[in-house]
Write a protein that holds these residues in place. Structure first.
Motif, PDB file in Angstrom:
ATOM      1  N   MET A   1       0.772  -1.017  -0.112  1.00  0.00           N
ATOM      2  CA  MET A   1      -0.047   0.075   0.017  1.00  0.00           C
ATOM      3  C   MET A   1       0.935   1.178   0.015  1.00  0.00           C
ATOM      4  O   MET A   1       1.980   1.310   0.621  1.00  0.00           O
ATOM      5  CB  MET A   1      -0.916  -0.033   1.200  1.00  0.00           C
ATOM      6  CG  MET A   1      -1.816   1.300   1.258  1.00  0.00           C
ATOM      7  SD  MET A   1      -2.736   1.365   2.785  1.00  0.00           S
ATOM      8  CE  MET A   1      -3.957  -0.239   2.409  1.00  0.00           C
ATOM      9  N   THR A   2       0.486   2.146  -0.907  1.00  0.00           N
ATOM     10  CA  THR A   2       1.170   3.566  -0.803  1.00  0.00           C
ATOM     11  C   THR A   2       1.242   4.203   0.536  1.00  0.00           C
ATOM     12  O   THR A   2      -0.098   4.218   1.055  1.00  0.00           O
ATOM     13  CB  THR A   2       0.426   4.380  -2.130  1.00  0.00           C
ATOM     14  OG1 THR A   2       0.796   3.783  -3.246  1.00  0.00           O
ATOM     15  CG2 THR A   2       1.601   5.614  -1.851  1.00  0.00           C
ATOM     16  N   ARG A   3       2.202   4.723   0.991  1.00  0.00           N
ATOM     17  CA  ARG A   3       2.145   5.358   2.303  1.00  0.00           C
ATOM     18  C   ARG A   3       2.501   6.662   2.088  1.00  0.00           C
ATOM     19  O   ARG A   3       3.809   7.232   1.353  1.00  0.00           O
ATOM     20  CB  ARG A   3       2.969   4.876   3.265  1.00  0.00           C
ATOM     21  CG  ARG A   3       3.167   5.458   4.533  1.00  0.00           C
ATOM     22  CD  ARG A   3       4.109   4.480   5.567  1.00  0.00           C
ATOM     23  NE  ARG A   3       4.143   5.147   6.921  1.00  0.00           N
ATOM     24  CZ  ARG A   3       3.353   5.303   7.891  1.00  0.00           C
ATOM     25  NH1 ARG A   3       2.304   4.706   7.667  1.00  0.00           N
ATOM     26  NH2 ARG A   3       3.909   5.651   9.063  1.00  0.00           N
ATOM     27  N   VAL A   4       1.810   7.691   2.602  1.00  0.00           N
ATOM     28  CA  VAL A   4       2.084   9.177   2.429  1.00  0.00           C
ATOM     29  C   VAL A   4       2.306  10.030   3.836  1.00  0.00           C
ATOM     30  O   VAL A   4       1.410   9.462   4.576  1.00  0.00           O
ATOM     31  CB  VAL A   4       0.788  10.000   1.478  1.00  0.00           C
ATOM     32  CG1 VAL A   4      -0.502   9.544   2.222  1.00  0.00           C
ATOM     33  CG2 VAL A   4       1.091  11.298   1.382  1.00  0.00           C
ATOM     34  N   LEU A   5       3.215  10.588   3.852  1.00  0.00           N
ATOM     35  CA  LEU A   5       3.307  11.463   4.884  1.00  0.00           C
ATOM     36  C   LEU A   5       2.940  12.841   4.619  1.00  0.00           C
ATOM     37  O   LEU A   5       3.538  13.401   3.923  1.00  0.00           O
ATOM     38  CB  LEU A   5       4.847  11.383   5.315  1.00  0.00           C
ATOM     39  CG  LEU A   5       5.310  12.326   6.314  1.00  0.00           C
ATOM     40  CD1 LEU A   5       4.868  12.138   7.669  1.00  0.00           C
ATOM     41  CD2 LEU A   5       7.005  12.320   6.342  1.00  0.00           C
ATOM     42  N   VAL A   6       2.109  13.275   5.268  1.00  0.00           N
ATOM     43  CA  VAL A   6       1.608  14.908   5.408  1.00  0.00           C
ATOM     44  C   VAL A   6       2.312  15.687   6.463  1.00  0.00           C
ATOM     45  O   VAL A   6       2.222  15.237   7.638  1.00  0.00           O
ATOM     46  CB  VAL A   6       0.063  14.934   5.314  1.00  0.00           C
ATOM     47  CG1 VAL A   6      -0.163  16.363   5.343  1.00  0.00           C
ATOM     48  CG2 VAL A   6      -0.797  14.286   4.603  1.00  0.00           C
ATOM     49  N   TYR A   7       3.116  16.774   5.995  1.00  0.00           N
ATOM     50  CA  TYR A   7       3.702  17.519   6.977  1.00  0.00           C
ATOM     51  C   TYR A   7       3.231  19.119   6.893  1.00  0.00           C
ATOM     52  O   TYR A   7       3.663  19.820   5.865  1.00  0.00           O
ATOM     53  CB  TYR A   7       5.368  17.257   6.557  1.00  0.00           C
ATOM     54  CG  TYR A   7       6.273  17.984   7.280  1.00  0.00           C
ATOM     55  CD1 TYR A   7       6.586  17.260   8.709  1.00  0.00           C
ATOM     56  CD2 TYR A   7       7.070  19.098   7.287  1.00  0.00           C
ATOM     57  CE1 TYR A   7       7.516  17.667   9.596  1.00  0.00           C
ATOM     58  CE2 TYR A   7       7.883  19.441   8.045  1.00  0.00           C
ATOM     59  CZ  TYR A   7       8.142  18.862   9.184  1.00  0.00           C
ATOM     60  OH  TYR A   7       9.138  19.318  10.118  1.00  0.00           O
ATOM     61  N   GLY A   8       2.604  19.397   7.664  1.00  0.00           N
ATOM     62  CA  GLY A   8       1.874  20.660   7.870  1.00  0.00           C
ATOM     63  C   GLY A   8       1.808  21.393   9.012  1.00  0.00           C
ATOM     64  O   GLY A   8       2.377  20.997   9.962  1.00  0.00           O
ATOM     65  N   ASP A   9       0.927  22.367   9.186  1.00  0.00           N
ATOM     66  CA  ASP A   9       0.606  22.912  10.308  1.00  0.00           C
ATOM     67  C   ASP A   9      -0.958  22.807  10.929  1.00  0.00           C
ATOM     68  O   ASP A   9      -1.330  21.779  10.717  1.00  0.00           O
ATOM     69  CB  ASP A   9       0.870  24.645  10.177  1.00  0.00           C
ATOM     70  CG  ASP A   9       0.232  25.155   8.713  1.00  0.00           C
ATOM     71  OD1 ASP A   9      -0.869  24.711   8.343  1.00  0.00           O
ATOM     72  OD2 ASP A   9       0.852  25.991   8.218  1.00  0.00           O
ATOM     73  N   SER A  10      -1.401  23.918  11.223  1.00  0.00           N
ATOM     74  CA  SER A  10      -2.841  23.704  11.933  1.00  0.00           C
ATOM     75  C   SER A  10      -3.988  23.438  10.840  1.00  0.00           C
ATOM     76  O   SER A  10      -4.861  22.578  11.281  1.00  0.00           O
ATOM     77  CB  SER A  10      -3.204  25.112  12.723  1.00  0.00           C
ATOM     78  OG  SER A  10      -3.122  26.148  11.698  1.00  0.00           O
ATOM     79  N   TRP A  82       5.308   8.977  -0.474  1.00  0.00           N
ATOM     80  CA  TRP A  82       4.850  10.299  -0.821  1.00  0.00           C
ATOM     81  C   TRP A  82       5.228  11.266   0.492  1.00  0.00           C
ATOM     82  O   TRP A  82       4.610  10.805   1.406  1.00  0.00           O
ATOM     83  CB  TRP A  82       3.582  10.453  -1.351  1.00  0.00           C
ATOM     84  CG  TRP A  82       3.341  10.238  -2.940  1.00  0.00           C
ATOM     85  CD1 TRP A  82       3.014   8.912  -3.603  1.00  0.00           C
ATOM     86  CD2 TRP A  82       3.804  11.206  -3.939  1.00  0.00           C
ATOM     87  NE1 TRP A  82       2.967   9.086  -4.896  1.00  0.00           N
ATOM     88  CE2 TRP A  82       3.183  10.787  -5.127  1.00  0.00           C
ATOM     89  CE3 TRP A  82       4.152  12.438  -4.069  1.00  0.00           C
ATOM     90  CZ2 TRP A  82       3.422  11.039  -6.429  1.00  0.00           C
ATOM     91  CZ3 TRP A  82       4.270  13.160  -5.301  1.00  0.00           C
ATOM     92  CH2 TRP A  82       4.039  12.482  -6.407  1.00  0.00           C
ATOM     93  N   LEU A  83       5.839  12.316   0.160  1.00  0.00           N
ATOM     94  CA  LEU A  83       5.936  13.590   1.043  1.00  0.00           C
ATOM     95  C   LEU A  83       4.850  14.527   0.570  1.00  0.00           C
ATOM     96  O   LEU A  83       5.293  15.166  -0.515  1.00  0.00           O
ATOM     97  CB  LEU A  83       7.101  13.741   1.523  1.00  0.00           C
ATOM     98  CG  LEU A  83       7.417  15.035   2.296  1.00  0.00           C
ATOM     99  CD1 LEU A  83       6.752  14.953   3.692  1.00  0.00           C
ATOM    100  CD2 LEU A  83       8.733  15.540   2.410  1.00  0.00           C
TER     101      LEU A  83
END
Length: 216
Positions: A1-10, A82-83
């Motif tokens: 399974m594709t794994r995505v990291l979401v890197y963000g703020d509020s 994915w980032l």
């Protein structure tokens, strides 16, 4: 399974626009909506107040520095296919004295960092870079330009910068062959809160990003 990291703020963490402070649930937060639509696994590494690369002594100091903590996020959440980086909003604050060019450069520094650190897809110490995409945050709402707004001084000038950011990011990202999604083409900040998205906008953004990623 594709794994995505979401890197963000509020806005990626799920801060509500109604002032309650109660985080949006998994059916509402855009990273979760996106992942569900794609059938991907999502790792949410989002922190209210996070900047692209600035410490913030009015909050948690160096903990707010996105560039400083990205290697930790990539390593702790590996493997990462994915980032997705959605930062820049907090850089609009007047105390950081940033403009659209320097904020875009901060986003590019995050891209370069991710490509150095790698994704861990072939093992924890694998430095093969993940696929990286940038999501330009929506512009600040009209209330940010209203001198009667309680937080006007903190965000003074940020509205104009936020409206110019997307064009500069696209130019800089093209040189790094990084795809860019401009959230402002899909959603707007709440009328009551010029920084954050309401629940409907969160869900719409998640669906739109999922459709976009499906074309890459």
């Amino acid at each position: 399974m594709t794994r995505v990291l979401v890197y963000g703020d509020s806005n990626s963490w799920g801060t509500p626009s109604n002032g309650s402070g109660v985080r949006y649930d998994v059916k509402t937060r855009w990273p979760q909506v996106m992942a569900t639509a794609l059938g991907w696994e999502v790792a949410e590494e989002n922190l209210p107040g996070r900047t692209t690369r600035h410490d913030d002594d009015m909050m948690l100091g160096s903990a707010m520095n996105g560039l400083l903590h990205l290697p930790v996020a990539l390593k702790s959440q590996s493997p990462v296919d994915w980032l997705l980086i959605m930062l820049g909003t907090n850089d609009f604050k007047a105390r950081f004295e940033q403009d659209e060019a320097t904020i875009a450069a901060g986003l590019m520094a995050l891209v370069d960092c991710a490509r150095r650190v790698g994704s861990g897809k072939a093992g924890w110490d694998d430095v093969t870079p993940p696929n990286v995409a940038i999501i330009v945050p929506p512009a600040l709402g009209k209330l940010a330009d209203d001198a009667t707004w309680a937080r006007f001084a903190e965000w003074k000038g940020g509205g104009a910068i936020s409206r110019r950011l997307g064009d500069v990011v696209r130019v800089q990202a093209k040189m790094r062959q990084v795809p860019v999604f401009d959230a402002g083409f899909v959603v707007r900040a709440s009328r009551a809160d010029p920084i954050h998205l309401d629940a409907r906008a969160q869900r719409a953004l998640g669906q739109a990003i999922a459709e976009w990623l499906g074309t890459l």
